[in-house]
Each structure stands twice: as C-alpha cells, then as structure tokens.
Design an enzyme around this catalytic site. Structure first.
Site, PDB file in Angstrom:
ATOM      1  N   GLY A  27     103.145 102.276  66.031  1.00  0.00           N
ATOM      2  CA  GLY A  27     102.185 103.460  65.274  1.00  0.00           C
ATOM      3  C   GLY A  27     103.476 104.062  64.249  1.00  0.00           C
ATOM      4  O   GLY A  27     104.638 103.651  64.111  1.00  0.00           O
ATOM      5  N   HIS A  30     104.157 103.174  58.455  1.00  0.00           N
ATOM      6  CA  HIS A  30     104.914 103.010  57.208  1.00  0.00           C
ATOM      7  C   HIS A  30     104.652 101.935  56.220  1.00  0.00           C
ATOM      8  O   HIS A  30     103.975 100.978  56.698  1.00  0.00           O
ATOM      9  CB  HIS A  30     106.608 103.436  57.315  1.00  0.00           C
ATOM     10  CG  HIS A  30     107.111 102.662  58.234  1.00  0.00           C
ATOM     11  ND1 HIS A  30     107.069 101.113  57.808  1.00  0.00           N
ATOM     12  CD2 HIS A  30     107.440 102.601  59.649  1.00  0.00           C
ATOM     13  CE1 HIS A  30     107.760 100.623  58.914  1.00  0.00           C
ATOM     14  NE2 HIS A  30     107.938 101.344  60.018  1.00  0.00           N
ATOM     15  N   HIS A  33     105.135  98.478  57.872  1.00  0.00           N
ATOM     16  CA  HIS A  33     104.081  97.771  58.547  1.00  0.00           C
ATOM     17  C   HIS A  33     102.664  97.833  57.500  1.00  0.00           C
ATOM     18  O   HIS A  33     102.188  96.622  57.900  1.00  0.00           O
ATOM     19  CB  HIS A  33     103.229  99.100  59.382  1.00  0.00           C
ATOM     20  CG  HIS A  33     104.224  99.835  60.325  1.00  0.00           C
ATOM     21  ND1 HIS A  33     104.404 101.222  60.490  1.00  0.00           N
ATOM     22  CD2 HIS A  33     104.694  99.070  61.580  1.00  0.00           C
ATOM     23  CE1 HIS A  33     105.181 101.116  61.658  1.00  0.00           C
ATOM     24  NE2 HIS A  33     105.326 100.032  62.468  1.00  0.00           N
ATOM     25  N   GLU A 144     110.835  90.943  59.438  1.00  0.00           N
ATOM     26  CA  GLU A 144     112.217  90.471  59.594  1.00  0.00           C
ATOM     27  C   GLU A 144     113.213  91.690  59.825  1.00  0.00           C
ATOM     28  O   GLU A 144     114.302  91.497  60.003  1.00  0.00           O
ATOM     29  CB  GLU A 144     112.497  89.943  58.330  1.00  0.00           C
ATOM     30  CG  GLU A 144     111.927  88.624  57.969  1.00  0.00           C
ATOM     31  CD  GLU A 144     112.752  87.937  56.744  1.00  0.00           C
ATOM     32  OE1 GLU A 144     113.330  88.428  56.129  1.00  0.00           O
ATOM     33  OE2 GLU A 144     112.113  86.664  56.594  1.00  0.00           O
ATOM     34  N   LYS A 145     112.661  93.045  59.709  1.00  0.00           N
ATOM     35  CA  LYS A 145     113.468  94.275  59.943  1.00  0.00           C
ATOM     36  C   LYS A 145     113.919  94.201  61.435  1.00  0.00           C
ATOM     37  O   LYS A 145     114.868  94.412  61.732  1.00  0.00           O
ATOM     38  CB  LYS A 145     112.589  95.244  59.920  1.00  0.00           C
ATOM     39  CG  LYS A 145     112.999  96.526  60.537  1.00  0.00           C
ATOM     40  CD  LYS A 145     113.890  97.465  59.763  1.00  0.00           C
ATOM     41  CE  LYS A 145     114.266  98.668  60.496  1.00  0.00           C
ATOM     42  NZ  LYS A 145     114.354  98.800  61.862  1.00  0.00           N
ATOM     43  N   ASP A 146     113.125  93.551  62.290  1.00  0.00           N
ATOM     44  CA  ASP A 146     113.384  93.290  63.739  1.00  0.00           C
ATOM     45  C   ASP A 146     113.603  91.718  63.889  1.00  0.00           C
ATOM     46  O   ASP A 146     112.751  91.134  64.403  1.00  0.00           O
ATOM     47  CB  ASP A 146     112.489  93.776  64.619  1.00  0.00           C
ATOM     48  CG  ASP A 146     112.062  95.397  64.205  1.00  0.00           C
ATOM     49  OD1 ASP A 146     112.948  95.919  64.846  1.00  0.00           O
ATOM     50  OD2 ASP A 146     111.242  95.655  63.791  1.00  0.00           O
ATOM     51  N   GLN A 149     113.934  90.283  67.305  1.00  0.00           N
ATOM     52  CA  GLN A 149     112.545  90.341  68.066  1.00  0.00           C
ATOM     53  C   GLN A 149     111.881  89.344  67.278  1.00  0.00           C
ATOM     54  O   GLN A 149     110.961  88.339  68.185  1.00  0.00           O
ATOM     55  CB  GLN A 149     111.901  91.574  67.718  1.00  0.00           C
ATOM     56  CG  GLN A 149     110.688  91.693  68.103  1.00  0.00           C
ATOM     57  CD  GLN A 149     110.070  93.175  67.801  1.00  0.00           C
ATOM     58  OE1 GLN A 149     110.527  94.176  68.750  1.00  0.00           O
ATOM     59  NE2 GLN A 149     109.368  93.300  66.820  1.00  0.00           N
ATOM     60  N   ARG A 183     111.245 105.591  63.045  1.00  0.00           N
ATOM     61  CA  ARG A 183     112.502 106.375  63.529  1.00  0.00           C
ATOM     62  C   ARG A 183     113.009 106.974  62.355  1.00  0.00           C
ATOM     63  O   ARG A 183     113.894 108.168  62.555  1.00  0.00           O
ATOM     64  CB  ARG A 183     113.524 105.592  64.320  1.00  0.00           C
ATOM     65  CG  ARG A 183     113.051 105.290  65.613  1.00  0.00           C
ATOM     66  CD  ARG A 183     114.394 104.863  66.353  1.00  0.00           C
ATOM     67  NE  ARG A 183     114.227 104.733  67.778  1.00  0.00           N
ATOM     68  CZ  ARG A 183     113.657 103.633  68.424  1.00  0.00           C
ATOM     69  NH1 ARG A 183     113.439 102.731  67.825  1.00  0.00           N
ATOM     70  NH2 ARG A 183     113.371 103.773  69.776  1.00  0.00           N
TER      71      ARG A 183
HETATM   72  P1  AMP Z   1     107.180  98.853  65.194  1.00  0.00           P
HETATM   73  O1  AMP Z   1     105.853  99.598  65.085  1.00  0.00           O
HETATM   74  O2  AMP Z   1     108.430  99.350  65.090  1.00  0.00           O
HETATM   75  O3  AMP Z   1     107.134  98.200  66.505  1.00  0.00           O
HETATM   76  O4  AMP Z   1     107.002  97.832  64.186  1.00  0.00           O
HETATM   77  C1  AMP Z   1     105.819  96.947  64.174  1.00  0.00           C
HETATM   78  C2  AMP Z   1     106.340  95.707  63.183  1.00  0.00           C
HETATM   79  O5  AMP Z   1     106.467  96.195  61.955  1.00  0.00           O
HETATM   80  C3  AMP Z   1     107.314  94.948  63.519  1.00  0.00           C
HETATM   81  O6  AMP Z   1     106.969  93.538  63.495  1.00  0.00           O
HETATM   82  C4  AMP Z   1     108.456  95.251  62.674  1.00  0.00           C
HETATM   83  O7  AMP Z   1     109.419  94.279  62.559  1.00  0.00           O
HETATM   84  C5  AMP Z   1     107.722  95.584  61.571  1.00  0.00           C
HETATM   85  N1  AMP Z   1     108.497  96.158  60.538  1.00  0.00           N
HETATM   86  C6  AMP Z   1     109.047  97.754  60.850  1.00  0.00           C
HETATM   87  N2  AMP Z   1     109.579  98.234  59.645  1.00  0.00           N
HETATM   88  C7  AMP Z   1     109.457  97.175  58.900  1.00  0.00           C
HETATM   89  C8  AMP Z   1     109.961  97.059  57.551  1.00  0.00           C
HETATM   90  N3  AMP Z   1     110.657  98.014  56.992  1.00  0.00           N
HETATM   91  N4  AMP Z   1     109.571  96.014  56.787  1.00  0.00           N
HETATM   92  C9  AMP Z   1     108.932  94.890  57.340  1.00  0.00           C
HETATM   93  N5  AMP Z   1     108.456  95.045  58.747  1.00  0.00           N
HETATM   94  C10 AMP Z   1     108.893  96.114  59.267  1.00  0.00           C
END
Ligand code: AMP
Length: 269
Positions: A27, A30, A33, A144-146, A149, A183
């Site tokens: 959630g 941004h 996502h 790819e940000k993570d 993971q 974050r």
């Molecule tokens: P999260 O909500 O932080 O768990 O992220 C959900 C998904 O969005 C994960 O696969 C992240 O790698 C991806 N994600 C988060 N930030 C970015 C970003 N700036 N660019 C691309 N993908 C992202």
C-alpha cells in the site's frame, strides 16, 4: 474494481480466471507501484493487486507501526487506473496457522538486506507463496527497486511454480533521482534533498567504482558527509551473478541500504 476482504470469496470469484496478473504491495501507492499495475494491465486479461502490510517481515515493531497507511487514497488510485480486483486480507486470513518456518532463501538470501534483517526474505517468500496459492496468477509483477527481493522470489517461483512468470519492472524515480518508495513520505524535505544528493553522487561514481578509481571507503565517507546517519551496506555486484544459474553478460549495480534519521532506505543503481 471489485474489492475482496475475504479469502474464500476471492478464491470463488477468480477460480476461472486463467490470465491473471498479480501485483503484491504494502500500500501507500506511488508511481513505482503504478508502473507495475500498468504493465500488468497491458499484458494480462485481469489484474489483481494486494495491499497487505506483512508484519512478519518487520524486525522492529516501531517500523511496522509507522509504515504509511492510506487505504482510502490507495483505493481511489486503483479505481482510476481500472485495476480489476483488489485483495486486502487480514493477518489471520494469510496466516491461519502462523508463519512457515521452513522457507529456505539460500545463500544470497542471507546477504545484503538478509544479513541486516534476519528472517526478512524468508518472511517475504512465505507471504508470496501464500498469495500464489490463493490467487493462482499467471504473472507476478515486481520492481527492480527491490532487486534482491526480485531475484529471490524469481528463483523461488522457478523452483516451485513452473507455470508462473515473474516480470521485473524498472525502478521509477522522481526527477531528483530518488526512487519512489512508500517510506519517502516519512522523510522531511531536507532528508529528501540528502537522498537525492546520495543518489546522484552514486550514479556519477558508479563507473569509477567499477574501474576501482575510487574506494568504497571514500564513497562511504562522502555519503556520511552528505547526511546519511548509518550505512547498513554498500556493494557493487553483478546482477547476473547474484543467483545461479548465472547469465553471461555483466550488469553491475551499486546496492545500498542506509538510514536518514530513523528511516531506512534501499536502492540499487
Ligand atoms: P512495496 O509496496 O514497497 O512492497 O512494493 C510493492 C512492489 O512495488 C515491489 O515489487 C517493489 O519492488 C515495487 N516498487 C516499489 N517502489 C518501486 C519503484 N520506485 N519503481 C518500481 N517498482 C517499485
């Protein structure tokens, strides 16, 4: 958009969907996502997004507590984008009998974030495995940000689910270079400026690090000078050599995790 809180209702409703794209999130939606949602919508007949802040993967209670929660806003964004399904499970729905303690994330899962957040990737893989069993998607979209993971989940899925494809999506950044992240809303304006400076510094110095014209010590000192409070790790790694089977071509990334006050940020550049 159809919203599901109940696992059983969701399973019943989507049991005949054979071309589902799945985007797991925690959630606070941004632009990062959103790029994943759009990719899924363009490639899949139906797209399902989950919003679940997985308590298991937080080492510190305070970190879990302060994680941004803006569900109403998230729902309106998802509706506007015409996402088909949203799943917002409770903890009990995902872990009716507690977490799976037998997840093995291999050697790479113990490095970088795995070293500084023990049990983190085990919890991430566990929750993804649970979502897969409920949703049975054809594709999973990850950022790819993570990168660590992404690679660990890709490996797990290749080993355990040969009919699911993992689609890695490029990191989306703001104009000042900061990677969008839920974050970031915890950062002050001054801290965002520091994060931007750190990104631009690393982006400029990447080739020097590859050619060994600059040492990691010098890079670390500069990052501290720019305003980072603590650096968990900084390393230069070949993305194609992270997890076997290795690929031939070299693709270096600088992997970093650091703190601005109490907020921990990760990136790979
Ligand atoms: P999260 O909500 O932080 O768990 O992220 C959900 C998904 O969005 C994960 O696969 C992240 O790698 C991806 N994600 C988060 N930030 C970015 C970003 N700036 N660019 C691309 N993908 C992202």
């Amino acid at each position: 958009m159809k919203i599901f809180l109940s696992k059983n209702k969701l399973i019943k409703f989507i049991q005949n969907e054979k071309d589902l794209g799945f985007v797991p999130t925690m959630g606070a939606i941004h632009r990062g996502h959103i790029s994943l949602f759009k990719r899924s919508i363009s490639q899949s007949k139906k797209t399902i997004v989950s919003i679940f802040i997985n308590k298991q993967q937080f080492n510190r209670k305070s970190d879990f507590k302060k994680y941004p929660r803006v569900l109403k806003k998230d729902i309106s964004v998802l509706k506007r984008l015409k996402v088909d399904y949203l799943y917002i499970p409770s903890n009990d729905q995902i872990y009716p009998r507690g977490p799976n303690k037998r997840i093995n994330v291999g050697v790479f899962g113990k490095k970088l974030c795995g070293k500084f957040r023990p049990g983190y990737f085990e919890a991430v893989v566990d929750v993804i495995d649970r979502f897969i069993k409920i949703i049975n998607p054809k594709r999973i979209y990850l950022g790819e940000k993570d990168m660590q993971q992404l690679k660990i989940i890709e490996h797990f899925i290749k080993k355990n689910y040969n009919n699911i494809k993992v689609i890695g999506c490029k990191t989306v950044r703001a104009r000042n270079g900061i990677a969008y992240s839920s974050r970031n809303s915890l950062l002050s304006v001054a801290e965002k400026k520091i994060a931007s400076k750190i990104y631009n510094f690393l982006d400029n110095k990447k080739n020097h690090l590859i050619d060994k014209k600059i040492s990691f010590n010098d890079v670390k000192n500069k990052i501290f000078k720019l305003g980072a409070g603590k650096i968990d790790y900084i390393d230069l790694l070949d993305v194609n050599k992270l997890i076997k089977p290795y690929r031939q071509n070299i693709k270096y990334r600088i992997f970093i995790a650091y703190y601005l006050r109490t907020t921990r940020l990760i990136d790979n550049i």
